[in-house]
Design a protein around this motif. Structure first.
Motif, PDB file in Angstrom:
ATOM      1  N   ARG A  66      34.733  39.477  51.655  1.00 19.48           N
ATOM      2  CA  ARG A  66      34.796  39.604  53.042  1.00 19.48           C
ATOM      3  C   ARG A  66      35.045  38.342  53.573  1.00 19.48           C
ATOM      4  N   SER A  67      35.710  37.280  52.958  1.00 20.78           N
ATOM      5  CA  SER A  67      36.404  36.171  53.170  1.00 20.78           C
ATOM      6  C   SER A  67      37.655  36.210  53.059  1.00 20.78           C
ATOM      7  N   GLN A  68      38.094  34.825  53.174  1.00 27.19           N
ATOM      8  CA  GLN A  68      39.748  34.922  52.826  1.00 27.19           C
ATOM      9  C   GLN A  68      39.914  34.914  51.293  1.00 27.19           C
ATOM     10  N   PHE A  69      38.991  34.917  50.551  1.00 28.80           N
ATOM     11  CA  PHE A  69      39.112  34.989  48.974  1.00 28.80           C
ATOM     12  C   PHE A  69      39.181  36.374  48.479  1.00 28.80           C
ATOM     13  N   HIS A  70      40.422  36.558  47.966  1.00 22.08           N
ATOM     14  CA  HIS A  70      40.742  37.849  47.430  1.00 22.08           C
ATOM     15  C   HIS A  70      40.384  37.904  45.883  1.00 22.08           C
ATOM     16  N   ILE A  71      40.254  39.062  45.270  1.00 24.46           N
ATOM     17  CA  ILE A  71      39.676  39.119  43.931  1.00 24.46           C
ATOM     18  C   ILE A  71      40.632  40.076  43.251  1.00 24.46           C
ATOM     19  N   LEU A  72      41.898  39.971  42.306  1.00 22.23           N
ATOM     20  CA  LEU A  72      42.556  40.704  41.604  1.00 22.23           C
ATOM     21  C   LEU A  72      42.002  40.682  40.434  1.00 22.23           C
ATOM     22  N   SER A  73      41.561  41.983  39.681  1.00 20.98           N
ATOM     23  CA  SER A  73      41.064  41.913  38.321  1.00 20.98           C
ATOM     24  C   SER A  73      41.685  43.523  37.591  1.00 20.98           C
ATOM     25  N   TYR A 113      41.881  40.224  32.906  1.00 21.37           N
ATOM     26  CA  TYR A 113      42.278  39.265  33.703  1.00 21.37           C
ATOM     27  C   TYR A 113      41.439  39.221  35.229  1.00 21.37           C
ATOM     28  N   ARG A 114      41.598  37.885  35.788  1.00 12.37           N
ATOM     29  CA  ARG A 114      40.631  38.006  36.862  1.00 12.37           C
ATOM     30  C   ARG A 114      41.549  36.691  37.906  1.00 12.37           C
ATOM     31  N   VAL A 115      41.922  37.044  38.946  1.00 11.30           N
ATOM     32  CA  VAL A 115      42.612  36.025  40.071  1.00 11.30           C
ATOM     33  C   VAL A 115      41.677  36.013  41.212  1.00 11.30           C
ATOM     34  N   ILE A 116      41.061  35.038  41.523  1.00 11.38           N
ATOM     35  CA  ILE A 116      40.251  34.682  42.633  1.00 11.38           C
ATOM     36  C   ILE A 116      41.005  33.527  43.303  1.00 11.38           C
ATOM     37  N   TYR A 117      41.526  34.042  44.682  1.00 11.07           N
ATOM     38  CA  TYR A 117      42.390  32.910  45.501  1.00 11.07           C
ATOM     39  C   TYR A 117      42.074  33.092  46.959  1.00 11.07           C
ATOM     40  N   ASN A 118      42.282  32.083  47.658  1.00 11.48           N
ATOM     41  CA  ASN A 118      41.831  31.802  49.181  1.00 11.48           C
ATOM     42  C   ASN A 118      43.289  32.020  49.685  1.00 11.48           C
ATOM     43  N   HIS A 119      43.619  32.904  50.405  1.00  9.22           N
ATOM     44  CA  HIS A 119      45.020  32.855  51.301  1.00  9.22           C
ATOM     45  C   HIS A 119      44.697  34.125  52.408  1.00  9.22           C
ATOM     46  N   HIS A 120      45.549  33.911  53.449  1.00 14.54           N
ATOM     47  CA  HIS A 120      45.200  34.648  54.658  1.00 14.54           C
ATOM     48  C   HIS A 120      45.687  36.028  54.360  1.00 14.54           C
ATOM     49  N   ILE A 121      46.750  36.370  53.299  1.00 18.00           N
ATOM     50  CA  ILE A 121      47.149  37.615  53.090  1.00 18.00           C
ATOM     51  C   ILE A 121      46.900  37.803  51.660  1.00 18.00           C
ATOM     52  N   SER A 122      46.894  39.133  51.307  1.00 17.80           N
ATOM     53  CA  SER A 122      46.732  39.422  49.863  1.00 17.80           C
ATOM     54  C   SER A 122      48.335  39.174  49.218  1.00 17.80           C
ATOM     55  N   LEU A 123      48.284  38.628  48.022  1.00 18.63           N
ATOM     56  CA  LEU A 123      49.427  38.202  46.981  1.00 18.63           C
ATOM     57  C   LEU A 123      49.228  38.893  45.834  1.00 18.63           C
ATOM     58  N   ASP A 124      48.335  40.160  45.951  1.00 21.77           N
ATOM     59  CA  ASP A 124      48.201  40.953  44.607  1.00 21.77           C
ATOM     60  C   ASP A 124      49.418  41.313  43.839  1.00 21.77           C
ATOM     61  N   GLU A 125      50.118  42.116  44.862  1.00 20.23           N
ATOM     62  CA  GLU A 125      51.349  42.759  44.133  1.00 20.23           C
ATOM     63  C   GLU A 125      52.353  41.691  43.585  1.00 20.23           C
ATOM     64  N   GLU A 126      52.543  40.600  44.198  1.00 17.07           N
ATOM     65  CA  GLU A 126      53.313  39.431  43.862  1.00 17.07           C
ATOM     66  C   GLU A 126      52.783  39.093  42.520  1.00 17.07           C
ATOM     67  N   ILE A 127      51.550  38.730  42.477  1.00 18.96           N
ATOM     68  CA  ILE A 127      50.980  38.352  41.054  1.00 18.96           C
ATOM     69  C   ILE A 127      51.318  39.038  39.945  1.00 18.96           C
ATOM     70  N   LEU A 128      50.877  40.389  40.182  1.00 16.58           N
ATOM     71  CA  LEU A 128      51.067  41.400  39.196  1.00 16.58           C
ATOM     72  C   LEU A 128      52.474  41.455  38.660  1.00 16.58           C
ATOM     73  N   HIS A 129      53.365  41.273  39.602  1.00 14.07           N
ATOM     74  CA  HIS A 129      54.876  41.310  39.258  1.00 14.07           C
ATOM     75  C   HIS A 129      55.308  40.091  38.578  1.00 14.07           C
ATOM     76  N   GLY A 148      40.942  23.384  43.372  1.00 12.93           N
ATOM     77  CA  GLY A 148      40.316  23.409  44.697  1.00 12.93           C
ATOM     78  C   GLY A 148      39.038  23.736  44.634  1.00 12.93           C
ATOM     79  N   LYS A 149      38.362  24.538  45.645  1.00 12.48           N
ATOM     80  CA  LYS A 149      36.969  24.816  45.770  1.00 12.48           C
ATOM     81  C   LYS A 149      36.499  26.435  45.730  1.00 12.48           C
ATOM     82  N   ASN A 150      35.313  26.694  45.364  1.00 10.66           N
ATOM     83  CA  ASN A 150      35.188  28.211  45.460  1.00 10.66           C
ATOM     84  C   ASN A 150      34.961  28.512  47.091  1.00 10.66           C
ATOM     85  N   ARG A 151      34.461  29.639  47.399  1.00  7.11           N
ATOM     86  CA  ARG A 151      34.341  30.220  48.787  1.00  7.11           C
ATOM     87  C   ARG A 151      33.333  29.675  49.471  1.00  7.11           C
TER      88      ARG A 151
END
Length: 331
Positions: free
Chosen positions: A15-22, A29-45, A188-191
């Motif tokens: 619910r925050s700016q943190f996205h979770i891709l798993s 695999y699990r990627v937790i990142y803080n960004h204003h938009i989702s980068l999931d598709e690019e990460i998987l690519h 960096g830091k967590n949420r």
């Protein structure tokens, strides 16, 4: 059982700016990142591109074609993995060696068919195992023996973490945790704005023992750090009533028989961390000093059994700044 346990990771992150891709490939695999938009598709690519290059279980991958001595274009991922692997093999005096593939196959942990691991078979394979027997010449691989084969699996998850971290850095992401099969790159830091909190799991005393999960030590990580662990407790086989783990010593050709249960290494990059964790697992306890006297800025936390079969820890001096730990004995 996983080597690490991640704390302070909840559904609130979604619910925050943190996205979770798993998800999962050969491992989770699990990627937790803080960004204003989702980068999931690019990460998987990016992850899939790397996978197609260095996955030895895929017959269409670059590494599989090299192993079959086919003419193949060497992509940047393969070249990077090759160069780093050879460098780290030299640094660890061959305890980590990407040409160990035929021995890994022989013992049933690799991409090839398993055979009977007789002393004669091991000696025969050792004739064409060794990082000195292969090199890059421009954009091609040269082998002293066509039977030389590569397996980058011992750095594969760490390399995957690095590739994803590079992409997130390029996108200006300041806070992330990339976790692939227990290998991690953290920045960096967590949420909650606090350090990432990662627990090191205490391994069982014997292969296959079903012991309750316990946290042996806690790591508090910020800035940018890579960490990797190696242990046999999740990946082992039984032959003639004897259990043996997947850590194969490239120098002897046999599974490691020592008292080391797990090795956790922190380093500036996850490829280095994973290679050194692998090398530690096949080293003898009394030979660790030589291995760990490295110019690499690595920190380590090694869990082993003493003569009374009690858990003990050996850790580097600098490891203490990352942790608060239980009251264990140390070397």
């Amino acid at each position: 059982m996983f080597p690490f346990r991640l704390y302070n990771s909840t559904k609130e992150e979604e619910r925050s700016q943190f996205h979770i891709l798993s998800g999962a490939k050969h491992t989770y695999y699990r990627v937790i990142y803080n960004h204003h938009i989702s980068l999931d598709e690019e990460i998987l690519h990016v992850y899939n591109d790397l996978y197609r290059s260095i996955n030895p279980f895929d017959p269409r991958s670059t590494i599989s074609k090299v192993n079959r001595n086919e003419d193949v274009y060497l992509d940047d991922f393969f070249i990077d993995a090759f160069k780093r692997s050879i460098e780290l093999a030299k640094e660890t005096s061959g305890l980590f060696d990407p040409t160990c593939a035929p021995l890994i196959n022989l013992w049933g942990f690799g991409f090839g068919e398993r055979s009977e691991a007789t002393p004669a078979a091991i000696d025969a394979i050792k004739e064409y195992v060794g990082y000195q027997k292969i090199k890059l010449n421009g954009c091609s691989v040269e082998k002293q023996d066509p039977r030389v084969q590569l397996n980058f699996s011992a750095i594969g998850d760490g390399f995957s973490c690095e590739v994803i971290a590079r992409y997130l850095d390029q996108q200006g992401v300041k806070d992330y945790l990339i976790d692939i099969g227990g290998e991690m790159v953290i920045k960096g830091k967590n949420r909650t704005g606090e350090d990432w909190k990662v627990g090191i799991i205490q391994p069982p005393k014997e292969l296959g023992m079903n012991e309750p999960l316990q946290t042996n030590a806690m790591l508090y990580i910020s800035g940018k750090t890579a960490l990797a662990t190696s242990g046999n407790y999740n990946n082992y086989k039984i032959e003639n009533g004897k259990k043996f783990g997947h850590s194969i010593n490239p120098l002897t050709g046999y599974p490691a028989e020592n008292k080391i249960l797990s090795a956790t290494v922190l380093a500036p990059d996850c490829i280095t961390a994973e290679a050194y964790a692998t090398a530690i697992m096949v080293s003898d306890l009394d030979c660790l000093d030589q291995l760990l006297e490295t110019h690499q800025p690595v920190e380590y936390y090694i869990i082993y059994l003493d003569s009374s079969k009690n858990h003990q820890v050996r850790q580097s001096y600098g490891m203490s700044k990352y942790m608060q730990q239980k009251n264990l004995s140390h070397l």
